[in-house]
Design a protein around this motif. Structure first.
Motif, PDB file in Angstrom:
ATOM      1  N   GLN A 125      -5.379  -7.232  14.453  1.00 48.11           N
ATOM      2  CA  GLN A 125      -6.301  -7.181  13.320  1.00 48.11           C
ATOM      3  C   GLN A 125      -6.594  -5.727  12.962  1.00 48.11           C
ATOM      4  OE1 GLN A 125     -10.230  -8.935  14.047  1.00 48.11           O
ATOM      5  NE2 GLN A 125      -9.804 -10.400  12.413  1.00 48.11           N
ATOM      6  N   TYR A 144     -11.928  -6.206  13.046  1.00 55.15           N
ATOM      7  CA  TYR A 144     -12.093  -6.342  14.495  1.00 55.15           C
ATOM      8  C   TYR A 144     -13.540  -6.112  14.925  1.00 55.15           C
ATOM      9  CZ  TYR A 144     -11.587  -5.191  19.475  1.00 55.15           C
ATOM     10  OH  TYR A 144     -11.719  -5.141  20.833  1.00 55.15           O
ATOM     11  N   ASN A 191     -15.563  -9.314  14.700  1.00 48.77           N
ATOM     12  CA  ASN A 191     -14.830 -10.469  15.233  1.00 48.77           C
ATOM     13  C   ASN A 191     -15.629 -11.156  16.343  1.00 48.77           C
ATOM     14  OD1 ASN A 191     -12.897 -12.200  16.457  1.00 48.77           O
ATOM     15  ND2 ASN A 191     -11.284 -10.925  15.586  1.00 48.77           N
TER      16      ASN A 191
END
Length: 561
Positions: free
Chosen positions: A516, A521, A524
Motif C-alpha cells: 500500500q 498505510y 490502515n
C-alpha cells in the motif's frame, strides 16, 4: 505389535481390518465396503508357516492391503484377455504373485526400514527350506522363487535365468501395476517353456513302448504336475486387496500382442517412476487426518487463473543470505517428513486425535525454518498490488532454492457476500502463477483475514521446521460477510484478534507485509492487529531493494524465537 501397523494401514486405506489366527496359510480377503470403510480379513497361519514368523506374515499381508495388490485385475487379464484357464492360468497367477510379493515388500521396506531387514531374513530362511534336488527348477515360477529366496546361485546356469533375475529387480519399488507389467515382459519366455514342455510330452507319448525308464518317469510326472510350483510358499487363490470385482487391467497391457519391446520397457520405467511417489502418497494420506485438511464448512479450495511470474534476483540473493544463516545441524527426529514411519508416534497421534501426520523419522534437519506466506486475493488487491505480492512470493521461493532446511508454502484467499472463503494453496514455485485475484470458480472479493490466519496456522502446523514463521501479504482492509450481511469493522477486528491468538499458538513469529502507499498505510486498521516490528509497508519493490532486504532481515532476526 502388529495391531499398531494394522491401525496405520486402516487410516491410509480408509479400512477396517480384522486379523484372525487360524488355518495353515497366511492370506488376506476383501469383504466390500462396510459402514463407509473397506473391510478386510487377514488369516494368520496357526501354527506358523515354516520359516515365516507370525509378525512377518501379518506385515506381509498388510502390505498387500496398503499397496493395493491388483489381484482382481490380474485374474481379469489372465482369463478374459489372455484366454488362460486350468494349470496355465494357475502358473501365470503364481508367477504374478511372486512378482507382487517382491513389489510390496520393497515398498514396505522403504516405508519402514526395519521391515526390509525382516523380509530379507525371512526370504533367506525360506531359501534354506527349498529342496533344490526335488524341485522342478526349470519351471519359471520355481526359478523366480529360488532367486527371490536368495538361492540364485543354484539356478543361474539354467535357461533364461537372466530374464527372471531381471524381472525381480525390475519390479522393485514400482507402482500398483508394476508386477503386471513385468509379467507381460516375461510372458514370451513362460510361453516358450510351456510349449517346450508340451512338445516334449507329445514326443514321449508317441514313442509308446520305446520309452526308457527315465522317460517313463518324466511322462508320469508331467501328467501329474506339468506346471506344479512349490505350493508351500504360494497361496493360489488370492482374494482382492480392495478392488471392485470385475475391474479391468490397465489398457496399455490388455492386448499383449500389440505391445513392442520398447513400449514395454517404457511402461516398466514409468511404473518405476510412479512407484517413487507411492510411499509419499501414503504419508500424505496419513497427514490428511491432521487439522488443516479438514476444511471449515465455509471454506472451499478453488482454482485461480494463471498469471505471469517475475523474480527480483537482487532481492532473492539478499534473502538467500538471510536464510542461509538459519541452517543448523543434522540429526534424527520425529516429524511430518522423512524416509520411514515411526509407528509409536503415529499411534500417539491417533490417541490424541490430532497431529497424526507427525510420525515420520526425519534424519535431515533438527532446527530448520518453515514459512507460510498467506496472500490476500480480494478485489482491492487487483493490479499492481497483486503483481507486487506475486513477485515477492516468487522471489522468496527463488531465495530458498538451494537451502535444504528452509521449507516454504503459501496460500491465496478471498471471500464473498455469502461468507464463503475461496482458498488456493501454493506449494512450490511452479504454483506461484496462481497468485491471482481472478478465479474460474467464482468471485471472491472480500478480505477475510481471520481465515487466512487460521488456515495458515494449520498449514504451518504440518510443516517440519522447529522454527516457524507466518507472513501475511495484504492491502490491509479486512472485511467479511455473514449470510449476505457485512460485518461491522469493530466487530470483525475482534474476530481477527481471536484468530491471531489461535495462529500464535502454532508460532509467535507472525508478521504482515502491507502492499500500500504510505498515506493509506497510516490509516490502515490492520496496524492495530499487527504491531511494531511485526508489520512492514511495501509500495514499489523495484525502488526499494536495499530497504526490503534490510527490513526483512531485521524482521527475521527480531521475530524468530
Amino acid at each position: 505389535m502388529f495391531v499398531k501397523y494394522a491401525n496405520v494401514v486402516e487410516v491410509a486405506r480408509n479400512a477396517k481390518i480384522i486379523i484372525k489366527h487360524y488355518g495353515n496359510t497366511n492370506c488376506v480377503s476383501y469383504h466390500g465396503i462396510v459402514d463407509g470403510k473397506h473391510s478386510f480379513k487377514i488369516l494368520s497361519a496357526t501354527p506358523n508357516v515354516k520359516g515365516i514368523e507370525k509378525f512377518v506374515g501379518i506385515i506381509h499381508e498388510l502390505s498387500h492391503v496398503l499397496f493395493q495388490s491388483p489381484f482382481n485385475a490380474t485374474k481379469k487379464l489372465l482369463a478374459d484377455h489372455w484366454g488362460l484357464y486350468g494349470e496355465k492360468y494357475q502358473l501365470f497367477f503364481n508367477i504374478f504373485n511372486i512378482l507382487e510379493d517382491q513389489r510390496i515388500e520393497s515398498q514396505m521396506g522403504k516405508m519402514y526400514l526395519k521391515h526390509a531387514g525382516r523380509f530379507n531374513k525371512t526370504t533367506k530362511k525360506l531359501g534354506k527350506l527349498l529342496n533344490m534336488r526335488t524341485l522342478a527348477l526349470d519351471n519359471p515360477a520355481n526359478m523366480l522363487l529360488a532367486i527371490r529366496f536368495q538361492r540364485g546361485n543354484d539356478v543361474k546356469k539354467l535357461k533364461n535365468f537372466d530374464v527372471y533375475d531381471k524381472a525381480l529387480k525390475d519390479v522393485v519399488l514400482t507402482d500398483k501395476y508394476g508386477a503386471l507389467r513385468v509379467l507381460v515382459s516375461i510372458k514370451p519366455y513362460i510361453d516358450e517353456w510351456m510349449n517346450d514342455k508340451e512338445n516334449y510330452k507329445k514326443q514321449l507319448e508317441n514313442k509308446e513302448n520305446m520309452r526308457t525308464n527315465e522317460e517313463e518317469d518324466n511322462l508320469r510326472k508331467m501328467h501329474v504336475d506339468t506346471y506344479k510350483t512349490r505350493d508351500d510358499f504360494q497361496e493360489n487363490n488370492r482374494e482382492s486387496s480392495g478392488e471392485e470385482r470385475g475391474v479391468e487391467p490397465p489398457d496399455d497391457i490388455s492386448d499383449v500382442d500389440m505391445i513392442s519391446k520398447d513400449e514395454l520397457n517404457d511402461m516398466i520405467e514409468k511404473s518405476k517412476e510412479h512407484g517413487k511417489d507411492v510411499v509419499n502418497d501414503i504419508f500424505e494420506s496419513l497427514k490428511d487426518d491432521g487439522n488443516y485438511k479438514k476444511l471449515p464448512k465455509n471454506l472451499i479450495i478453488i482454482k485461480r487463473h494463471n498469471e505471469k511470474v517475475t523474480i527480483d534476483h537482487k532481492i532473492a540473493k539478499g534473502m538467500f543470505k538471510v536464510f542461509k544463516t538459519l541452517m543448523m545441524r543434522h540429526n534424527e527426529f520425529i516429524d511430518y517428513d522423512g524416509d520411514e514411519i515411526d509407528v509409536d508416534s503415529y499411534i500417539e497421534g491417533v490417541i490424541r486425535g490430532n497431529d497424526m501426520g507427525r510420525c515420520r523419522i526425519n534424519q535431515k534437519v533438527v532446527h530448520g525454518v518453515s514459512i507460510v506466506i498467506s496472500i490476500d486475493g480480494s478485489n482491492s488487491m487487483e493490479g499492481e498490488r497483486i503483481n507486487t505480492a506475486r513477485k515477492l512470493v516468487a522471489t522468496m521461493f527463488e531465495s530458498i532454492k538451494n537451502i535444504d532446511n528452509v521449507n516454504m508454502k503459501a496460500n491465496i484467499w478471498g471471500g464473498n457476500t455469502y461468507g464463503r472463503v475461496g482458498m488456493t494453496e501454493i506449494n512450490n514455485e511452479n504454483d506461484v502463477k496462481h497468485v491471482s485475484v481472478r478465479s474460474p470458480d467464482g468471485s471472491y472479493y472480500t478480505t477475510p483475514i481471520h481465515m487466512a490466519l487460521e488456515y495458515s496456522g494449520n498449514m504451518l502446523k504440518q510443516m517440519k521446521g522447529s522454527k516457524k514463521m507466518m507472513i501475511i501479504i495484504t492491502d490491509g482492509m479486512p472485511n467479511h460477510f455473514n449470510g449476505g450481511y457485512h460485518i461491522a469493522m469493530n466487530t470483525y477486528m475482534k474476530s481477527c484478534k481471536k484468530s491471531l491468538l489461535k495462529a500464535m499458538s502454532v508460532t509467535p513469529n507472525i508478521m504482515c507485509i502491507v502492499v500500500q502507499d504510505e498515506y493509506s498505510y497510516k490509516h490502515n486498521p490492520v496496524r492495530t492487529l499487527f504491531k511494531g516490528t511485526k508489520v512492514m509497508n511495501v509500495n514499489n519493490m523495484s525502488k526499494a531493494n536495499e530497504r526490503v532486504i534490510k527490513r526483512f532481515k531485521k524482521m527475521i532476526i527480531n521475530n524468530i524465537d
